[in-house]
Design a protein around this motif. Structure first.
Motif, PDB file in Angstrom:
ATOM      1  N   SER A  22     -40.197 -72.596  36.924  1.00 47.85           N
ATOM      2  CA  SER A  22     -40.570 -71.596  35.927  1.00 47.85           C
ATOM      3  C   SER A  22     -41.975 -71.830  35.377  1.00 47.85           C
ATOM      4  O   SER A  22     -42.743 -70.885  35.174  1.00 47.85           O
ATOM      5  CB  SER A  22     -39.539 -71.540  34.791  1.00 47.85           C
ATOM      6  N   PHE A  23     -42.348 -73.095  35.156  1.00 47.91           N
ATOM      7  CA  PHE A  23     -43.705 -73.372  34.694  1.00 47.91           C
ATOM      8  C   PHE A  23     -44.719 -73.072  35.795  1.00 47.91           C
ATOM      9  O   PHE A  23     -45.836 -72.627  35.513  1.00 47.91           O
ATOM     10  CB  PHE A  23     -43.827 -74.833  34.226  1.00 47.91           C
ATOM     11  N   GLY A  24     -44.322 -73.308  37.041  1.00 53.06           N
ATOM     12  CA  GLY A  24     -45.203 -72.974  38.160  1.00 53.06           C
ATOM     13  C   GLY A  24     -45.502 -71.488  38.195  1.00 53.06           C
ATOM     14  O   GLY A  24     -46.648 -71.065  38.390  1.00 53.06           O
ATOM     15  N   ARG A  25     -44.465 -70.671  37.994  1.00 52.42           N
ATOM     16  CA  ARG A  25     -44.677 -69.225  37.975  1.00 52.42           C
ATOM     17  C   ARG A  25     -45.448 -68.785  36.742  1.00 52.42           C
ATOM     18  O   ARG A  25     -46.054 -67.721  36.722  1.00 52.42           O
ATOM     19  CB  ARG A  25     -43.331 -68.486  38.069  1.00 52.42           C
ATOM     20  N   ALA A  26     -45.431 -69.611  35.701  1.00 47.43           N
ATOM     21  CA  ALA A  26     -46.209 -69.310  34.497  1.00 47.43           C
ATOM     22  C   ALA A  26     -47.677 -69.671  34.664  1.00 47.43           C
ATOM     23  O   ALA A  26     -48.489 -69.390  33.785  1.00 47.43           O
ATOM     24  CB  ALA A  26     -45.621 -70.061  33.305  1.00 47.43           C
ATOM     25  N   GLY A  27     -48.006 -70.324  35.783  1.00 53.74           N
ATOM     26  CA  GLY A  27     -49.397 -70.692  36.033  1.00 53.74           C
ATOM     27  C   GLY A  27     -49.718 -72.148  35.786  1.00 53.74           C
ATOM     28  O   GLY A  27     -50.881 -72.545  35.754  1.00 53.74           O
ATOM     29  N   TRP A  28     -48.688 -72.967  35.605  1.00 51.02           N
ATOM     30  CA  TRP A  28     -48.898 -74.399  35.345  1.00 51.02           C
ATOM     31  C   TRP A  28     -48.145 -75.185  36.413  1.00 51.02           C
ATOM     32  O   TRP A  28     -46.930 -75.300  36.376  1.00 51.02           O
ATOM     33  CB  TRP A  28     -48.392 -74.743  33.951  1.00 51.02           C
ATOM     34  N   ASP A  29     -48.887 -75.729  37.364  1.00 46.64           N
ATOM     35  CA  ASP A  29     -48.267 -76.484  38.461  1.00 46.64           C
ATOM     36  C   ASP A  29     -47.944 -77.897  37.998  1.00 46.64           C
ATOM     37  O   ASP A  29     -48.845 -78.651  37.594  1.00 46.64           O
ATOM     38  CB  ASP A  29     -49.206 -76.528  39.672  1.00 46.64           C
ATOM     39  N   ILE A  30     -46.667 -78.250  38.070  1.00 49.88           N
ATOM     40  CA  ILE A  30     -46.192 -79.560  37.614  1.00 49.88           C
ATOM     41  C   ILE A  30     -45.502 -80.253  38.788  1.00 49.88           C
ATOM     42  O   ILE A  30     -44.562 -79.697  39.367  1.00 49.88           O
ATOM     43  CB  ILE A  30     -45.206 -79.406  36.437  1.00 49.88           C
ATOM     44  N   PRO A  31     -45.945 -81.448  39.173  1.00 53.05           N
ATOM     45  CA  PRO A  31     -45.273 -82.174  40.255  1.00 53.05           C
ATOM     46  C   PRO A  31     -43.823 -82.494  39.873  1.00 53.05           C
ATOM     47  O   PRO A  31     -43.550 -82.844  38.726  1.00 53.05           O
ATOM     48  CB  PRO A  31     -46.099 -83.457  40.398  1.00 53.05           C
ATOM     49  N   ALA A  32     -42.916 -82.372  40.830  1.00 55.41           N
ATOM     50  CA  ALA A  32     -41.502 -82.660  40.563  1.00 55.41           C
ATOM     51  C   ALA A  32     -41.294 -84.168  40.435  1.00 55.41           C
ATOM     52  O   ALA A  32     -41.567 -84.909  41.386  1.00 55.41           O
ATOM     53  CB  ALA A  32     -40.633 -82.105  41.682  1.00 55.41           C
ATOM     54  N   PRO A  33     -40.825 -84.648  39.284  1.00 49.78           N
ATOM     55  CA  PRO A  33     -40.608 -86.088  39.135  1.00 49.78           C
ATOM     56  C   PRO A  33     -39.429 -86.551  40.005  1.00 49.78           C
ATOM     57  O   PRO A  33     -38.407 -85.872  40.066  1.00 49.78           O
ATOM     58  CB  PRO A  33     -40.282 -86.244  37.647  1.00 49.78           C
ATOM     59  N   PRO A  34     -39.555 -87.716  40.662  1.00 46.79           N
ATOM     60  CA  PRO A  34     -38.452 -88.210  41.496  1.00 46.79           C
ATOM     61  C   PRO A  34     -37.344 -88.885  40.701  1.00 46.79           C
ATOM     62  O   PRO A  34     -36.271 -89.165  41.229  1.00 46.79           O
ATOM     63  CB  PRO A  34     -39.142 -89.221  42.413  1.00 46.79           C
ATOM     64  N   ALA A  35     -37.586 -89.136  39.412  1.00 42.51           N
ATOM     65  CA  ALA A  35     -36.606 -89.846  38.572  1.00 42.51           C
ATOM     66  C   ALA A  35     -37.000 -89.674  37.113  1.00 42.51           C
ATOM     67  O   ALA A  35     -38.026 -89.092  36.797  1.00 42.51           O
ATOM     68  CB  ALA A  35     -36.569 -91.337  38.942  1.00 42.51           C
ATOM     69  N   SER A  36     -36.162 -90.168  36.223  1.00 44.79           N
ATOM     70  CA  SER A  36     -36.339 -90.166  34.763  1.00 44.79           C
ATOM     71  C   SER A  36     -36.027 -88.797  34.187  1.00 44.79           C
ATOM     72  O   SER A  36     -35.639 -87.874  34.894  1.00 44.79           O
ATOM     73  CB  SER A  36     -37.743 -90.641  34.340  1.00 44.79           C
ATOM     74  N   MET A  37     -36.219 -88.656  32.865  1.00 42.69           N
ATOM     75  CA  MET A  37     -35.981 -87.382  32.192  1.00 42.69           C
ATOM     76  C   MET A  37     -37.299 -86.734  31.796  1.00 42.69           C
ATOM     77  O   MET A  37     -37.351 -85.872  30.932  1.00 42.69           O
ATOM     78  CB  MET A  37     -35.100 -87.590  30.955  1.00 42.69           C
ATOM     79  N   PHE A  38     -38.392 -87.165  32.459  1.00 47.07           N
ATOM     80  CA  PHE A  38     -39.718 -86.685  32.108  1.00 47.07           C
ATOM     81  C   PHE A  38     -40.453 -86.112  33.312  1.00 47.07           C
ATOM     82  O   PHE A  38     -40.237 -86.545  34.450  1.00 47.07           O
ATOM     83  CB  PHE A  38     -40.579 -87.824  31.549  1.00 47.07           C
ATOM     84  N   ALA A  39     -41.322 -85.153  33.035  1.00 50.31           N
ATOM     85  CA  ALA A  39     -42.324 -84.720  34.006  1.00 50.31           C
ATOM     86  C   ALA A  39     -43.683 -85.128  33.457  1.00 50.31           C
ATOM     87  O   ALA A  39     -43.943 -85.005  32.264  1.00 50.31           O
ATOM     88  CB  ALA A  39     -42.254 -83.215  34.212  1.00 50.31           C
TER      89      ALA A  39
END
Length: 402
Positions: free
Chosen positions: A308-325
């Motif tokens: 959803s953030f990607g479609r909003a124009g903010w590319d965020i790498p998918a975290p492989p673990a934890s509760m954080f991006a």
């Protein structure tokens, strides 16, 4: 009489507190803030854990001082967890101590094993206690990278070769808070060999041991043969069982470090409230389906956030673990820096995130986003972010961000 205390001079203002204060003020004014700033789980603990807390709290003899190093049953439960999860044998009598969350554990160990002027290697960016626990104890910090690539090993070797006095302690934290980066067993094998060769203690923070995604379980440094000669590891029930406010954690590993920490703790505290320790036993020994359920829930939140953030124009790498991006600032906002961007996001998009610079200077250019709201709220955050980015003239892909 000095009006500035020695240790206060060594503690800068807590950068993240600036955004937290703004968030609290906005909420007190009636604004609906989507809070993705603090890693505070929004899920309840398992029902049987709460029932055990209530059951033991009703006992008349459960309200006195507890055991500083943890009741025997809880230390055994943690030893059993290590055997079950990692195939590692630890002695609950000499190689396990209960802590009031991993944060207190790290601070107590820092107090126990560092002298003023000792050099400690700590990642940058990192969770604040990984540096400031030692700064409060009088140590000097030398930063090493957080990303576990070849540059990391070069930095360790440079630190050993050129630092006076030689570093005596190395802090590692994977899955990393804030970057969510992970390592494999080969990394820990190399690290244990390096630590043995250079006579350095390794302190591993494994607080996010059970929040892994894509079917790739996290590993423990103690799985490496001989690791207990140089390493101690911290774990926590905060995220695994959504028990953050209960303040229940553990240190496991090298018996000399455990003994030093246990001795310091015996002067500082009487241990956690006994009913909480009994409930923690129930969490570790009881059914573990809640752990897998929570893992899947965070996994889905991660996918919703990234999409959803990607479609909003903010590319965020998918975290492989934890509760954080760990999100790089959108290109149009990079000139603002992470603190100002976080403030603007709060003001204009009603979304709270943690500025990356609060985790060290190498965190500049990033923000940490905690996946502590449900999927619907994450999509709402993305819609708000999209409007904010569009107001800055950013062309966002797709028609909607939700």
């Amino acid at each position: 009489m000095s009006d500035e205390f020695y240790r206060m001079k060594r503690l800068p203002p807590y950068v993240i507190a600036e955004v937290n204060a703004m968030r609290a003020q906005a909420r007190s004014g009636g604004e609906d803030i989507i809070d993705l700033g603090m890693g505070n789980p929004d899920l309840p603990p398992p029902e049987h854990v709460i029932e055990k807390l209530v059951e033991v709290a009703r006992k008349p003899d459960a309200h006195g001082y507890s055991a500083s190093r943890g009741i025997p049953g809880l230390r055994r439960a943690q030893a059993n967890y290590y055997a079950r999860r990692f195939g590692v044998d630890v002695d609950p009598e000499t190689e396990v101590v209960v802590t009031m969350g991993s944060k207190e554990g790290l601070a107590s160990l820092a107090t126990a094993i560092t002298a003023p002027g000792d050099v400690v290697l700590a990642p940058n960016p990192s969770y604040p206690i990984h540096t400031f626990g030692f700064i409060i104890a009088g140590a000097t910090i030398r930063a090493v990278p957080t990303t576990p690539d070849e540059h990391y090993w070069e930095s360790l070797d440079r630190a050993i070769a050129f630092t006076v006095p030689r570093p005596s302690i190395l802090v590692v934290n994977y899955p990393s808070n804030p970057t969510a980066e992970t390592v494999d067993l080969a990394f820990y094998e190399r690290l244990v060999a390096w630590a043995r060769e250079n006579k350095v203690w390794v302190l591993s923070d494994l607080a996010y041991s059970e929040l892994y995604f894509d079917g790739k379980p996290t590993v423990s440094i103690l799985q490496v043969p001989g690791a207990k000669d140089v390493a101690i590891e911290f774990t926590s029930l905060s995220k695994t069982y959504s028990m953050a406010g209960w303040r229940m954690g553990f240190a496991v590993g090298n018996a000399k470090l455990i003994a030093a920490m246990t001795r310091v703790k015996s002067y500082l505290d009487y241990g956690a409230f006994t009913p909480i320790q009994a409930a923690a036993c129930a969490a570790l020994n009881g059914p573990q389906d809640i752990v897998e359920k929570n893992r899947q829930l965070y996994h889905k939140r991660r996918d919703v956030l990234v999409e959803s953030f990607g479609r909003a124009g903010w590319d965020i790498p998918a975290p492989p673990a934890s509760m954080f991006a760990w999100a790089p600032l959108p290109p149009a906002s990079r000139h603002l820096g992470s603190l100002e961007f976080s403030k603007q996001l709060l003001t204009h998009a009603k979304v709270a995130v943690a500025p990356g610079v609060g985790y060290g200077e190498n965190g500049e250019g990033f923000v940490r986003i905690a996946m502590v709201e449900n999927e619907q709220r994450l999509r709402q955050a993305a819609r708000n972010v999209k409007r904010y980015l569009q107001s800055m003239g950013v062309n966002t892909p797709g028609k909607a961000a939700g």
